[in-house]
Scaffold this active site. Structure first.
Site, PDB file in Angstrom:
ATOM      1  N   PRO A 151      17.861 -19.159   2.026  1.00 54.95           N
ATOM      2  CA  PRO A 151      16.751 -20.118   1.916  1.00 54.95           C
ATOM      3  C   PRO A 151      16.842 -21.284   2.895  1.00 54.95           C
ATOM      4  O   PRO A 151      17.911 -21.860   3.118  1.00 54.95           O
ATOM      5  CB  PRO A 151      16.854 -20.597   0.469  1.00 54.95           C
ATOM      6  CG  PRO A 151      17.436 -19.421  -0.264  1.00 54.95           C
ATOM      7  CD  PRO A 151      18.429 -18.831   0.701  1.00 54.95           C
ATOM      8  N   CYS A 152      15.683 -21.652   3.450  1.00 55.14           N
ATOM      9  CA  CYS A 152      15.596 -22.706   4.462  1.00 55.14           C
ATOM     10  C   CYS A 152      15.365 -24.115   3.916  1.00 55.14           C
ATOM     11  O   CYS A 152      15.752 -25.096   4.581  1.00 55.14           O
ATOM     12  CB  CYS A 152      14.460 -22.389   5.440  1.00 55.14           C
ATOM     13  SG  CYS A 152      14.658 -20.819   6.301  1.00 55.14           S
ATOM     14  N   PRO A 153      14.704 -24.295   2.742  1.00 55.88           N
ATOM     15  CA  PRO A 153      14.359 -25.659   2.301  1.00 55.88           C
ATOM     16  C   PRO A 153      15.506 -26.664   2.275  1.00 55.88           C
ATOM     17  O   PRO A 153      15.260 -27.856   2.541  1.00 55.88           O
ATOM     18  CB  PRO A 153      13.785 -25.418   0.896  1.00 55.88           C
ATOM     19  CG  PRO A 153      13.175 -24.058   0.974  1.00 55.88           C
ATOM     20  CD  PRO A 153      14.122 -23.279   1.842  1.00 55.88           C
TER      21      PRO A 153
END
Length: 413
Positions: free
Chosen positions: A77-79
């Site tokens: 995940p990037c967030p």
């Protein structure tokens, strides 16, 4: 010629990296993904087996079952790292980067490949990156970071991705990052999408205005509303190319359509801008918003293909041997970690080999404290610092990630 190279894909999404690695020559033994819509897309494209659920849940899959695969890969995940977000890093319940690195000790792959957003390359995460490299070194791997631009690999989009590759020393000597393809430049948006505009009378004029590569496609998450082409700055860039970025269309423009800005793009068009065409043809399932998010969050297959090829060349000892030099990301973190004791500001800067002033050092320590526990002791005029525990989730049963993950499960994508 009879060599077989296997891969395990974690946080597989809808398969951009899976597809690129498959084209490079890897055969996947399992793809693990949380989003049910993306899992349907993987199965629809004959990727099996697919383990559906939280990648960190041992009931979904057991990394030890895949010990000895050629490659452990993932697009975690990037967030936690994105510049447009809060950059909570290790304190974000969606952060699985550190956890993924820890799986190396269980899987013992020949190589590791993880990709993420450019934000992870920023000074804010220097200590985090150094910790990752040190953990890989402890496990017997040589890790390297590289910022790659999708447009350098014929993808018509400005999409920087920060990539980590780690190999065993005997393979790392032969690893070389893929170079931009100077003979196959990325097409402009107009060139890439012209044929998808159907019989729209304005297509020729529009193509002339859409004369740049696309801004970064943003898939977004379940926390936000419907699909559109990104934040305000991206929308302005789209408008300059006569594209309406306020949503995604169901179909190409009709023959006599006229627009105040320009046409909206369809999911099929966005798919082309992500590099899913030609040899990378791929079918996305689900309703429009789900399809758009799957496409927008994907790792462009041509980039994954290029990195996969570079890893295979290292495995096969193709190309020249190179000197391996340790990659220093954060000398202040490294000095604190090696000392494992309280260090004064003067001693810390000396051991780190830096010329930071007091205020600079304090700012740096402040950044480190967002991902690590930093103990501070002050005696008189002297302040000392000691590195404590890493806050990230690496598999701890009592970590706060579990409660936050369950609470926000319906919004995580």
């Amino acid at each position: 010629m009879n060599e077989s190279f296997t891969a395990v894909e974690i946080c597989a999404g809808a398969g951009g990296q899976v597809l690129g690695l498959h084209q490079a020559g890897f055969k996947h033994e399992v793809a693990v993904e949380f989003d049910s819509n993306a899992c349907t897309t993987l199965r629809h494209n004959d990727i099996t087996p697919v383990a559906e659920g939280d990648v960190a849940d041992s009931s979904v899959w057991d990394p030890r079952d895949y010990e000895g695969v050629s490659l452990l890969a993932g697009g975690v995940p990037c967030p936690p790292f994105t510049i447009a977000g809060k950059q909570l890093g290790a304190n974000d319940e969606r952060d699985l980067f550190a956890w993924s690195v820890e799986q190396v000790d269980k899987v013992r792959p020949r190589a590791l490949l993880l990709e993420n957003v450019r934000g992870l390359s920023m000074p804010r995460f220097a200590g985090y990156r150094q910790h990752v490299l040190d953990r890989l070194a402890d496990s017997g791997y040589v890790g390297e970071w590289q910022l790659l631009q999708a447009s350098d690999f014929a993808v018509p989009q400005l999409r920087p991705r920060f990539v980590l590759v780690a190999l065993k020393p005997e393979d790392a000597e032969f690893f070389h990052w893929p170079k931009p393809d100077k003979f196959d430049p990325a097409p402009t948006v107009g060139q890439a999408l012209f044929d998808l505009m159907g019989d729209w009378k304005g297509a020729d004029d529009w193509k002339g205005h859409a004369d740049k590569i696309a801004p970064t496609i943003v898939g977004g998450s379940k926390k936000h509303g419907g699909a559109d082409l990104g934040p305000t700055r991206a929308k302005r860039a789209w408008a300059q190319m006569h594209v309406d970025a306020m949503g995604v269309a169901d179909a190409p423009p009709a023959r006599d359509d006229e627009f105040a800005i320009g046409p909206k793009l369809t999911c099929d068009m966005v798919q082309v801008l992500q590099g899913f065409e030609g040899r990378y043809d791929w079918s996305f399932t689900g309703r429009k918003t789900s399809r758009y998010r799957q496409i927008g969050n994907a790792f462009p297959p041509p980039v994954a293909h290029a990195v996969g090829n570079a890893i295979l060349k290292a495995f096969r000892r193709e190309g020249p041997r190179r000197e391996i030099r340790p990659s220093a990301q954060d000398p202040v973190y490294r000095a604190l970690a090696e000392a494992n004791d309280f260090l004064s500001a003067a001693k810390l800067t000396r051991l780190a080999g830096t010329t930071m002033g007091t205020s600079q050092l304090e700012r740096h320590i402040s950044m480190l404290s967002k991902d690590f526990d930093i103990e501070v002791a002050t005696r008189g005029q002297t302040t000392k610092y000691k590195l404590g525990s890493f806050n990230a989730f690496v598999g701890q049963e009592a970590h706060s990630r579990h409660e936050a993950f369950l609470k926000n499960r319906a919004k995580i994508s």
